[in-house]
Scaffold this motif. Structure first.
Motif, short mmCIF file in Angstrom:
data_model
loop_
_atom_site.label_atom_id
_atom_site.label_comp_id
_atom_site.label_asym_id
_atom_site.label_seq_id
_atom_site.Cartn_x
_atom_site.Cartn_y
_atom_site.Cartn_z
N SER A 91 8.28 49.12 1.63
CA SER A 91 8.77 50.42 2.08
C SER A 91 8.14 51.60 1.33
CB SER A 91 10.30 50.48 1.98
OG SER A 91 10.69 50.31 0.63
N GLU A 92 7.78 51.41 0.09
CA GLU A 92 7.14 52.46 -0.72
C GLU A 92 5.63 52.29 -0.80
OE1 GLU A 92 9.02 54.95 -2.32
OE2 GLU A 92 10.73 54.11 -1.21
N GLY A 93 5.11 51.20 -0.29
CA GLY A 93 3.69 50.87 -0.43
C GLY A 93 2.84 51.41 0.69
N THR A 94 2.51 52.67 0.60
CA THR A 94 1.79 53.33 1.69
C THR A 94 0.42 53.89 1.26
OG1 THR A 94 2.89 55.41 1.18
CG2 THR A 94 3.96 53.98 2.81
N LYS A 95 -0.06 53.52 0.11
CA LYS A 95 -1.28 54.13 -0.43
C LYS A 95 -2.53 53.90 0.42
CE LYS A 95 0.69 55.59 -4.22
NZ LYS A 95 1.40 56.82 -4.17
N LEU A 96 -2.56 52.83 1.20
CA LEU A 96 -3.75 52.52 1.99
C LEU A 96 -3.61 52.89 3.47
CD1 LEU A 96 -4.65 49.06 0.41
CD2 LEU A 96 -5.59 51.31 -0.15
N HIS A 97 -2.45 53.42 3.82
CA HIS A 97 -2.20 53.77 5.22
C HIS A 97 -3.28 54.72 5.74
CE1 HIS A 97 2.30 52.60 5.70
NE2 HIS A 97 1.59 51.65 5.13
N GLY A 98 -3.79 54.39 6.91
CA GLY A 98 -4.77 55.23 7.57
C GLY A 98 -6.22 54.96 7.18
N LYS A 99 -6.45 54.17 6.16
CA LYS A 99 -7.82 53.84 5.78
C LYS A 99 -8.37 52.81 6.76
CE LYS A 99 -7.22 54.90 0.90
NZ LYS A 99 -8.08 56.07 0.81
N GLU A 100 -9.68 52.74 6.85
CA GLU A 100 -10.33 51.76 7.72
C GLU A 100 -10.76 50.56 6.90
OE1 GLU A 100 -12.18 54.92 10.93
OE2 GLU A 100 -13.53 53.99 9.47
N PHE A 101 -10.74 49.39 7.53
CA PHE A 101 -11.10 48.15 6.85
C PHE A 101 -12.11 47.36 7.67
CE2 PHE A 101 -10.51 43.60 6.05
CZ PHE A 101 -10.83 43.57 4.70
N VAL A 102 -13.17 46.89 7.01
CA VAL A 102 -14.23 46.14 7.66
C VAL A 102 -14.58 44.91 6.81
CG1 VAL A 102 -16.65 46.20 8.40
CG2 VAL A 102 -15.26 48.24 8.62
N ILE A 103 -14.89 43.83 7.47
CA ILE A 103 -15.45 42.65 6.81
C ILE A 103 -16.94 42.62 7.11
CG2 ILE A 103 -15.56 40.12 6.80
CD1 ILE A 103 -12.64 40.13 7.72
N ALA A 104 -17.77 42.42 6.09
CA ALA A 104 -19.20 42.18 6.26
C ALA A 104 -19.46 40.80 5.65
CB ALA A 104 -20.02 43.25 5.55
N THR A 105 -19.76 39.84 6.49
CA THR A 105 -19.89 38.48 6.00
C THR A 105 -21.09 37.77 6.61
OG1 THR A 105 -18.63 36.45 5.53
CG2 THR A 105 -18.37 37.40 7.72
N SER A 106 -21.48 36.69 5.95
CA SER A 106 -22.61 35.89 6.41
C SER A 106 -22.20 34.42 6.41
CB SER A 106 -23.81 36.11 5.49
OG SER A 106 -23.47 35.77 4.14
N THR A 107 -22.80 33.68 7.34
CA THR A 107 -22.55 32.24 7.40
C THR A 107 -23.89 31.50 7.38
OG1 THR A 107 -22.63 32.03 9.82
CG2 THR A 107 -20.50 32.61 8.84
N GLN A 149 -25.04 35.40 11.12
CA GLN A 149 -24.88 33.93 11.11
C GLN A 149 -26.22 33.22 11.13
OE1 GLN A 149 -21.64 34.19 14.29
NE2 GLN A 149 -20.87 32.66 12.86
N GLY A 150 -26.19 31.98 10.68
CA GLY A 150 -27.42 31.18 10.64
C GLY A 150 -28.40 31.68 9.60
N VAL A 151 -27.91 32.16 8.48
CA VAL A 151 -28.77 32.82 7.50
C VAL A 151 -29.80 31.88 6.87
CG1 VAL A 151 -27.05 34.59 7.00
CG2 VAL A 151 -27.17 32.56 5.55
N ARG A 152 -29.55 30.60 6.87
CA ARG A 152 -30.50 29.66 6.25
C ARG A 152 -31.85 29.66 6.95
NH1 ARG A 152 -26.39 25.19 6.63
NH2 ARG A 152 -24.79 25.97 5.26
N THR A 153 -31.87 30.05 8.21
CA THR A 153 -33.12 30.00 8.98
C THR A 153 -33.76 31.37 9.19
OG1 THR A 153 -31.93 30.18 11.09
CG2 THR A 153 -32.31 27.94 10.21
N LEU A 154 -33.19 32.41 8.61
CA LEU A 154 -33.72 33.76 8.83
C LEU A 154 -34.91 34.06 7.93
CD1 LEU A 154 -30.42 35.82 9.14
CD2 LEU A 154 -31.82 34.85 10.96
N THR A 155 -35.83 34.86 8.45
CA THR A 155 -36.98 35.30 7.67
C THR A 155 -36.54 36.47 6.78
OG1 THR A 155 -37.66 36.96 9.29
CG2 THR A 155 -38.54 34.69 9.57
N ASP A 156 -37.37 36.78 5.80
CA ASP A 156 -37.10 37.93 4.94
C ASP A 156 -37.03 39.21 5.77
OD1 ASP A 156 -37.00 36.29 2.73
OD2 ASP A 156 -39.04 36.76 2.06
#
Length: 174
Positions: A91-107, A149-156
């Motif tokens: 109820s008091e934990g509102t410090k992050l309200h309205g911020k945007e959140f993104v995941i940047a990930t690789s497989t 995705q598929g990072v093992r096969t990607l070129t530089d």
């Protein structure tokens, strides 16, 4: 918009993708790069310092390699320590309200492995639901993930292109 990219990779120096992404992100003055394993090699997270960083930014990004269908351990520990009841949620934990959140990930595996009937049986959207739930609980707006995705096969060259694409993606007004 000020963007904070929280990188969690226990062996970043050995990563072709996450290291390339980090180096490119560091070139952009509108993006703050925060490498958890470099800042906390002992695993002892300073919650107050991390909360201050979060408050100073509008968009929060978790960048990590997809490990065992989740994030590396220090990022989970970070969530447990930093996203405190009464600060990030409750109820008091509102410090992050309205911020945007993104995941940047690789497989390592290809996109075809991450779907119904694929090797892993589940889509990336399904496997990242806990992060979506975290964003919801803390009042952040969950944006579409940036996934390579598929990072093992990607070129530089392909990896460099993905780093540029990540920066462009994070600078978009969504």
């Amino acid at each position: 918009m000020k963007t904070l990219v929280i990188i969690a990779h226990p062996h970043l120096d050995q990563s072709r993708v996450n290291l390339s992404w980090m180096k490119r992100l560091q070139e952009d003055t509108s993006i703050t790069v925060h490498d958890l394993y470099a800042v906390y090699p002992d695993g002892k997270i300073d919650a107050a310092a991390e909360q201050k960083l979060l408050l100073e930014h509008d968009r929060i990004v978790f960048q990590f390699p997809f490990y065992w269908y989740s994030s590396p351990a220090l990022l989970k520990e970070w969530q447990d320590i930093v996203l405190e009841y009464g600060w990030a949620y409750g109820s008091e934990g509102t410090k992050l309200h309205g911020k945007e959140f993104v995941i940047a990930t690789s497989t390592g595996g290809p996109a075809a492995a991450y779907q119904a009937g694929g090797y892993n049986q589940f889509s990336m959207s399904e496997l990242t639901k806990p992060f979506h739930a975290m964003a919801n609980l803390t009042g952040m707006r969950f944006l579409p993930s940036f996934t390579l995705q598929g990072v093992r096969t990607l070129t530089d060259e392909q990896i460099a292109e993905s780093a540029e694409a990540l920066v462009n993606y994070l600078k978009q007004q969504m």
